[in-house]
Design a protein around this motif. Structure first.
Motif, PDB file in Angstrom:
ATOM      1  N   THR A 308     -48.015 -21.645 -19.977  1.00 28.08           N
ATOM      2  CA  THR A 308     -48.390 -23.009 -19.584  1.00 28.08           C
ATOM      3  C   THR A 308     -48.736 -23.778 -20.853  1.00 28.08           C
ATOM      4  OG1 THR A 308     -50.714 -22.415 -19.390  1.00 28.08           O
ATOM      5  CG2 THR A 308     -49.376 -22.211 -17.390  1.00 28.08           C
ATOM      6  N   HIS A 313     -48.569 -32.337 -19.413  1.00 28.97           N
ATOM      7  CA  HIS A 313     -47.541 -33.268 -19.873  1.00 28.97           C
ATOM      8  C   HIS A 313     -46.781 -33.852 -18.684  1.00 28.97           C
ATOM      9  CE1 HIS A 313     -48.151 -32.077 -24.009  1.00 28.97           C
ATOM     10  NE2 HIS A 313     -48.056 -30.807 -23.656  1.00 28.97           N
ATOM     11  N   ASP A 315     -43.554 -35.220 -16.540  1.00 30.61           N
ATOM     12  CA  ASP A 315     -42.241 -34.589 -16.400  1.00 30.61           C
ATOM     13  C   ASP A 315     -41.243 -35.040 -17.479  1.00 30.61           C
ATOM     14  OD1 ASP A 315     -42.974 -32.965 -14.356  1.00 30.61           O
ATOM     15  OD2 ASP A 315     -42.127 -34.210 -12.750  1.00 30.61           O
ATOM     16  N   ILE A 318     -41.828 -32.882 -20.478  1.00 34.57           N
ATOM     17  CA  ILE A 318     -41.339 -31.521 -20.196  1.00 34.57           C
ATOM     18  C   ILE A 318     -39.809 -31.515 -20.288  1.00 34.57           C
ATOM     19  CG2 ILE A 318     -41.164 -29.701 -18.426  1.00 34.57           C
ATOM     20  CD1 ILE A 318     -43.977 -29.860 -19.478  1.00 34.57           C
ATOM     21  N   ALA A 343     -38.620 -24.151 -15.498  1.00 34.07           N
ATOM     22  CA  ALA A 343     -40.009 -24.623 -15.435  1.00 34.07           C
ATOM     23  C   ALA A 343     -40.247 -25.188 -14.058  1.00 34.07           C
ATOM     24  CB  ALA A 343     -40.269 -25.682 -16.498  1.00 34.07           C
ATOM     25  N   THR A 358     -47.494 -27.058 -14.782  1.00 34.87           N
ATOM     26  CA  THR A 358     -46.126 -26.658 -15.117  1.00 34.87           C
ATOM     27  C   THR A 358     -46.143 -25.265 -15.746  1.00 34.87           C
ATOM     28  OG1 THR A 358     -45.473 -28.946 -15.469  1.00 34.87           O
ATOM     29  CG2 THR A 358     -44.086 -27.257 -16.482  1.00 34.87           C
ATOM     30  N   VAL A 360     -43.725 -22.633 -17.549  1.00 36.11           N
ATOM     31  CA  VAL A 360     -42.413 -22.490 -18.208  1.00 36.11           C
ATOM     32  C   VAL A 360     -42.078 -21.004 -18.232  1.00 36.11           C
ATOM     33  CG1 VAL A 360     -41.078 -22.862 -20.320  1.00 36.11           C
ATOM     34  CG2 VAL A 360     -42.864 -24.502 -19.662  1.00 36.11           C
ATOM     35  N   LEU A 383     -43.557 -32.506 -27.812  1.00 34.95           N
ATOM     36  CA  LEU A 383     -44.820 -32.567 -27.072  1.00 34.95           C
ATOM     37  C   LEU A 383     -45.996 -32.951 -27.975  1.00 34.95           C
ATOM     38  CD1 LEU A 383     -44.346 -29.321 -24.938  1.00 34.95           C
ATOM     39  CD2 LEU A 383     -43.956 -31.673 -24.215  1.00 34.95           C
TER      40      LEU A 383
END
Ligand SMILES: *Cc1c(COP(=O)(O)O)cnc(C)c1O
Length: 384
Positions: A308, A313, A315, A318, A343, A358, A360, A383
């Motif tokens: 994570t 963040h 979408d 991401i 994800a 989220t 991943v 990010l």
């Protein structure tokens, strides 16, 4: 002989006994028999050989036998996919009026199948938490006949106390089934832990090259006659080429798995030191909530894990991260040489510590792990 007849009878001498190391692919519906006695036995279901294309051609039988031996099971049957294996296992061991319990982190298409199809046939479907153990008793009913587990779950990686669950089920005559796709028979001895049956999505590590869809169900002696009858009655069989390819993949499972394991651990440990990363969700890391259970029951870890981010963040960020990855390709399934990433935000009936966040998921392939960490590092720039 006339040409039309020659077309049919020419070139028909059988060469089936050429002893190649890997079995050939037989394709066929009709199998020709030599005697009337054989025909009568085949019609009565008492013929020992293969009398029709639905009766499991040699590559399928060899794959099933290899899996059965590897797992220490009494009987293995192959299915056209992992999800088909789950669906048929649920149907083979249940009847109207029964109640089944599905673990919250079990493969979600299997849970959907139970809720929408099994329920049509009068089977009640319940659930239990992802990290269930002896507390399974709280989720059982007097008519519970089957419990389906997946440990670790393949998105959020919770581990179940398999010994405790197996003991609860054994005391009550409940069929305990483990989807053991993540660990493969190499890293978890399901029958040794007391479980009644396993499911494998052979599609993943066992076939190993992202070009096969196949599943297996393996059972101990108590369930073997039931599964055998069910499979025969449904005239199920697995695709000819896929059995051949899966058997070929199986031969190199151990060497591939060791590389997936060490590369994934290297990347997971690297991720633990990245400032943007929240949790690294890998059962073989001491920070994993059920790490002690993993250590007790498993002898290794495969190449699938998740992480994570510290920040929530949006979408779009991401998406920028995911789409800038070059070696990790976006795509479902896992267990092949190609590294993959997915994800998502996962919801669990009994709650989850990752709820609303989220997660991943990385399937670490056979590329050099140094290139894979560089790939993650450059993508994370999106990010910052
Ligand atoms: C992929 C998967 C399945 C389904 O396998 P398919 O062959 O893709 O149908 C079942 N269980 C687990 C844990 C899986 O990851």
């Amino acid at each position: 002989m006339e040409p039309a007849t020659q077309l049919i009878v020419g070139g028909r001498s059988p060469f089936a006994s050429v002893a190649t190391v890997n079995p050939p692919v037989f394709r066929g519906s009709t199998v020709v028999l030599d005697t009337y006695e054989e025909l009568r036995k085949a019609a009565a279901g008492t013929y020992d050989g293969v009398s029709y294309g639905t009766e499991r051609f040699p590559a399928q039988r060899m794959l099933e036998d290899a899996m059965r031996g590897l797992e220490g099971a009494a009987l293995t049957r192959a299915f056209p996919s992992g999800i088909a294996a789950i669906q048929h296992a649920l149907m083979a061991f249940t009847k109207a009026g029964d109640h089944v319990v599905l673990c919250d982190n079990a493969y979600s298409p299997g849970r959907s199948f139970a809720r929408s199809i099994l329920s049509k046939f009068g089977i009640e479907v319940g659930s239990c938490p992802s990290a269930v153990g002896a507390d399974l008793v709280e989720y059982l009913k007097p008519n519970t006949v089957l419990v389906l587990l997946e440990s670790p779950g393949s998105n959020t990686f919770e581990i179940q106390d398999l010994r405790a669950v197996a003991a609860v089920c054994r005391d009550r005559g409940i069929v305990s089934i483990l989807d053991n796709t993540w660990a493969t028979p190499f890293y978890l001895d399901a029958f040794g832990l007391g479980l009644d049956a396993t499911i494998h999505s052979v599609t993943k590590y066992i076939s190993g090259h992202s070009d096969v869809l196949l599943g297996t169900v393996s059972v101990g002696p108590r369930l073997a006659p039931i599964l055998d009858d069910y499979y025969k009655t449904c005239e199920l069989f697995a695709p000819f080429e896929d059995c051949h390819l899966a058997l070929r993949g199986l031969r190199t499972l151990q060497v591939r798995l060791k590389q997936h394991e060490s590369s994934a651990l290297e990347i997971a440990r690297w991720l633990e030191g990245v400032d943007l990363v929240g949790e690294v969700i890998h059962p073989a890391l001491p920070a994993h909530p059920q790490h002690e259970l993993w250590k007790r029951d498993f002898t290794g870890s495969s190449g699938l894990f998740a992480f994570t981010f510290k920040a929530d963040h949006p979408d779009e960020r991401i998406a920028a991260f995911m789409e800038s990855l070059r070696l990790f390709r976006m795509g479902f399934s896992w267990g092949g040489f190609q590294s993959l990433v997915t994800a998502g935000r996962y919801r669990r009936e009994h709650g989850s510590q990752y709820e609303g966040r989220t997660v991943v998921r990385l399937s670490v392939g056979l590329e050099d792990p140094r290139d894979l960490t560089r790939d993650l590092e450059q993508a994370m720039a999106n990010l910052r």
